[in-house]
Design a protein around this motif. Sequence first.
Motif, PDB file in Angstrom:
ATOM      1  N   LEU A  76       0.825  -1.195   0.000  1.00 45.19           N
ATOM      2  CA  LEU A  76       0.000   0.000   0.000  1.00 45.19           C
ATOM      3  C   LEU A  76       0.862   1.249   0.000  1.00 45.19           C
ATOM      4  O   LEU A  76       2.050   1.218   0.319  1.00 45.19           O
ATOM      5  CB  LEU A  76      -0.931  -0.009   1.211  1.00 45.19           C
ATOM      6  N   SER A  77       0.236   2.372  -0.316  1.00 50.36           N
ATOM      7  CA  SER A  77       0.969   3.638  -0.396  1.00 50.36           C
ATOM      8  C   SER A  77       1.549   4.055   0.952  1.00 50.36           C
ATOM      9  O   SER A  77       2.521   4.810   1.007  1.00 50.36           O
ATOM     10  CB  SER A  77       0.044   4.735  -0.926  1.00 50.36           C
ATOM     11  N   ASN A  78       0.983   3.563   2.063  1.00 53.01           N
ATOM     12  CA  ASN A  78       1.514   3.904   3.396  1.00 53.01           C
ATOM     13  C   ASN A  78       2.627   2.967   3.843  1.00 53.01           C
ATOM     14  O   ASN A  78       3.130   3.081   4.955  1.00 53.01           O
ATOM     15  CB  ASN A  78       0.384   3.908   4.432  1.00 53.01           C
ATOM     16  N   GLY A  79       3.007   2.010   2.997  1.00 55.55           N
ATOM     17  CA  GLY A  79       4.098   1.101   3.318  1.00 55.55           C
ATOM     18  C   GLY A  79       3.662  -0.257   3.831  1.00 55.55           C
ATOM     19  O   GLY A  79       4.473  -1.191   3.894  1.00 55.55           O
ATOM     20  N   ASP A  80       2.387  -0.405   4.218  1.00 61.53           N
ATOM     21  CA  ASP A  80       1.893  -1.704   4.678  1.00 61.53           C
ATOM     22  C   ASP A  80       1.892  -2.708   3.524  1.00 61.53           C
ATOM     23  O   ASP A  80       1.605  -2.348   2.374  1.00 61.53           O
ATOM     24  CB  ASP A  80       0.469  -1.578   5.235  1.00 61.53           C
ATOM     25  N   VAL A  81       2.199  -3.966   3.837  1.00 60.61           N
ATOM     26  CA  VAL A  81       2.241  -5.019   2.824  1.00 60.61           C
ATOM     27  C   VAL A  81       1.211  -6.086   3.165  1.00 60.61           C
ATOM     28  O   VAL A  81       1.150  -6.580   4.290  1.00 60.61           O
ATOM     29  CB  VAL A  81       3.643  -5.659   2.729  1.00 60.61           C
ATOM     30  N   ILE A  82       0.372  -6.429   2.187  1.00 60.02           N
ATOM     31  CA  ILE A  82      -0.639  -7.470   2.346  1.00 60.02           C
ATOM     32  C   ILE A  82      -0.225  -8.679   1.526  1.00 60.02           C
ATOM     33  O   ILE A  82       0.010  -8.565   0.313  1.00 60.02           O
ATOM     34  CB  ILE A  82      -2.020  -6.972   1.896  1.00 60.02           C
ATOM     35  N   ASP A  83      -0.110  -9.833   2.162  1.00 58.81           N
ATOM     36  CA  ASP A  83       0.237 -11.070   1.480  1.00 58.81           C
ATOM     37  C   ASP A  83      -1.039 -11.670   0.895  1.00 58.81           C
ATOM     38  O   ASP A  83      -1.828 -12.301   1.601  1.00 58.81           O
ATOM     39  CB  ASP A  83       0.901 -12.047   2.460  1.00 58.81           C
ATOM     40  N   LEU A  84      -1.255 -11.477  -0.410  1.00 60.93           N
ATOM     41  CA  LEU A  84      -2.459 -11.972  -1.055  1.00 60.93           C
ATOM     42  C   LEU A  84      -2.409 -13.476  -1.289  1.00 60.93           C
ATOM     43  O   LEU A  84      -3.416 -14.079  -1.675  1.00 60.93           O
ATOM     44  CB  LEU A  84      -2.675 -11.238  -2.382  1.00 60.93           C
ATOM     45  N   SER A  85      -1.234 -14.090  -1.077  1.00 60.61           N
ATOM     46  CA  SER A  85      -1.131 -15.541  -1.215  1.00 60.61           C
ATOM     47  C   SER A  85      -1.896 -16.254  -0.106  1.00 60.61           C
ATOM     48  O   SER A  85      -2.377 -17.372  -0.293  1.00 60.61           O
ATOM     49  CB  SER A  85       0.336 -15.968  -1.178  1.00 60.61           C
ATOM     50  N   THR A  86      -1.996 -15.611   1.057  1.00 61.78           N
ATOM     51  CA  THR A  86      -2.628 -16.254   2.210  1.00 61.78           C
ATOM     52  C   THR A  86      -3.944 -15.599   2.612  1.00 61.78           C
ATOM     53  O   THR A  86      -4.824 -16.259   3.152  1.00 61.78           O
ATOM     54  CB  THR A  86      -1.683 -16.222   3.421  1.00 61.78           C
ATOM     55  N   ARG A  87      -4.107 -14.306   2.353  1.00 63.77           N
ATOM     56  CA  ARG A  87      -5.327 -13.608   2.749  1.00 63.77           C
ATOM     57  C   ARG A  87      -6.322 -13.609   1.594  1.00 63.77           C
ATOM     58  O   ARG A  87      -6.070 -13.050   0.531  1.00 63.77           O
ATOM     59  CB  ARG A  87      -5.021 -12.179   3.191  1.00 63.77           C
ATOM     60  N   LYS A  88      -7.439 -14.266   1.791  1.00 61.64           N
ATOM     61  CA  LYS A  88      -8.428 -14.424   0.733  1.00 61.64           C
ATOM     62  C   LYS A  88      -9.725 -13.708   1.090  1.00 61.64           C
ATOM     63  O   LYS A  88      -9.920 -13.212   2.195  1.00 61.64           O
ATOM     64  CB  LYS A  88      -8.711 -15.914   0.489  1.00 61.64           C
ATOM     65  N   ASP A  89     -10.618 -13.670   0.109  1.00 63.93           N
ATOM     66  CA  ASP A  89     -11.943 -13.093   0.279  1.00 63.93           C
ATOM     67  C   ASP A  89     -11.859 -11.600   0.614  1.00 63.93           C
ATOM     68  O   ASP A  89     -11.081 -10.868   0.025  1.00 63.93           O
ATOM     69  CB  ASP A  89     -12.746 -13.857   1.332  1.00 63.93           C
ATOM     70  N   SER A  90     -12.624 -11.133   1.599  1.00 65.99           N
ATOM     71  CA  SER A  90     -12.751  -9.707   1.868  1.00 65.99           C
ATOM     72  C   SER A  90     -11.671  -9.213   2.840  1.00 65.99           C
ATOM     73  O   SER A  90     -11.420  -9.840   3.861  1.00 65.99           O
ATOM     74  CB  SER A  90     -14.132  -9.407   2.444  1.00 65.99           C
ATOM     75  N   ILE A  91     -11.034  -8.088   2.474  1.00 67.17           N
ATOM     76  CA  ILE A  91      -9.997  -7.485   3.308  1.00 67.17           C
ATOM     77  C   ILE A  91     -10.293  -5.990   3.410  1.00 67.17           C
ATOM     78  O   ILE A  91     -10.418  -5.307   2.400  1.00 67.17           O
ATOM     79  CB  ILE A  91      -8.593  -7.688   2.708  1.00 67.17           C
ATOM     80  N   THR A  92     -10.401  -5.473   4.619  1.00 66.66           N
ATOM     81  CA  THR A  92     -10.633  -4.039   4.816  1.00 66.66           C
ATOM     82  C   THR A  92      -9.323  -3.370   5.196  1.00 66.66           C
ATOM     83  O   THR A  92      -8.610  -3.825   6.096  1.00 66.66           O
ATOM     84  CB  THR A  92     -11.663  -3.798   5.927  1.00 66.66           C
ATOM     85  N   ILE A  93      -9.011  -2.257   4.504  1.00 66.89           N
ATOM     86  CA  ILE A  93      -7.784  -1.509   4.796  1.00 66.89           C
ATOM     87  C   ILE A  93      -8.120  -0.037   4.951  1.00 66.89           C
ATOM     88  O   ILE A  93      -9.052   0.477   4.331  1.00 66.89           O
ATOM     89  CB  ILE A  93      -6.733  -1.698   3.684  1.00 66.89           C
ATOM     90  N   ASN A  94      -7.356   0.655   5.772  1.00 69.87           N
ATOM     91  CA  ASN A  94      -7.495   2.107   5.966  1.00 69.87           C
ATOM     92  C   ASN A  94      -8.904   2.533   6.371  1.00 69.87           C
ATOM     93  O   ASN A  94      -9.267   3.698   6.231  1.00 69.87           O
ATOM     94  CB  ASN A  94      -7.098   2.864   4.689  1.00 69.87           C
TER      95      ASN A  94
END
Length: 379
Positions: free
Chosen positions: A129-147
């Motif tokens: 993400l633009s704030n530097g956070d990294v989301i591992d899409l290999s393991t996190r599936k379905d719905s993800i809420t950020i910010n």
Amino acid sequence: MELDRDHIHQLMNEKVMGVINATDEQLLQNALQEYPELQAEFEQLQQEYAIWAQQPSIQELNSEAAFAYIEDELQHRKSQKRKRLTISMLLVAATILALIIFIYPLTTTQQKHTPASPVLAKNTLQLKLSNGDVIDLSTRKDSITINNNTQLNNTNNALTYTAKDNATTTQQLNSLWVPPGMDYHITLSDGTIVFLNSATTLKFPFQFTGHSREITIHGEAYLQVAKDPNRPFILHTPQGAVQVLGTTFNVNSYDSGRVKVSLVDGAVSFATPEKQTLLKPGQALTYIQDKSTTLTALNENELLWIKGRYKLDNTPMTEITKVLPRWYGVQVVIDNPQTAAKRFTGTILKAEPIQEFLDAIKLTTGADSYYKDGILHIR
């Protein structure tokens, strides 16, 4: 639903060629149910494609034959400028409503806080993400809420998202990295669909603002660009910017200082510090930095990766060793100059183990291979 026949015809062709996404397939099925007259057109298109599939040569070559057909139809269309597309010709116009980018990934070492790159991301599917956070899409599936304002949906090897209009973070760039051996696709906020091949980074905002839509790609991608006459779509590459004035073209930037733009249909312009060049359908522009610009014919083989194929035509071994790391995530070394000069004609299939391809190389060129310290050597 209001009927947009051009768009529905596009979806028909994507369906028979096997590149339609789940959302568009549902839209197509709804249109076929609501407008029965479309069903006959769709069935005719399916029959034409089925005839191809039953031919022995096409069973062997599959998408190579399909794209060769596209090349033939392009020539036919030049003499039929004012006529509407027939059903069979729609296979040309819509199947490859796309932009393909071939840009060999960066290999220089990046610092820890720079945007995601092939060196940083290693072997996981990541969204930085633009704030530097990294989301591992290999393991996190379905719905993800950020910010607290952006909702991601990571399902079926695809990413979609919704972002609030008043969210300031939607204007900043995120980096999506697809590691070697994988592919993935994302739908941008304007509806543009980006199919990302192995070892590819896409930099994009959650929402486009201003008078243009701009992204950056390092690697290889196939784009279905949503039309917006008020906001041009601009794709940045290391050698220049491609502005989408139409919908279908190919960009190849494997080598440093060199880029090739091939136009299938519509119009694109390629801008360098020296000048801007507008291409005509069927033309390919090769730009070598500080040296020359030449025009040649479009090569349909450059479109085959979307079907999991990489076509090699009398290709030197040095070029092949650039493909294997991206498709299989393995470092490759050629042991001697004689092997580097050998050439190979055939197809790399991503779905098959790398050993299948290495066996074909050995059978046709005599070049053997072995592994040492995790590195593939070809001798």
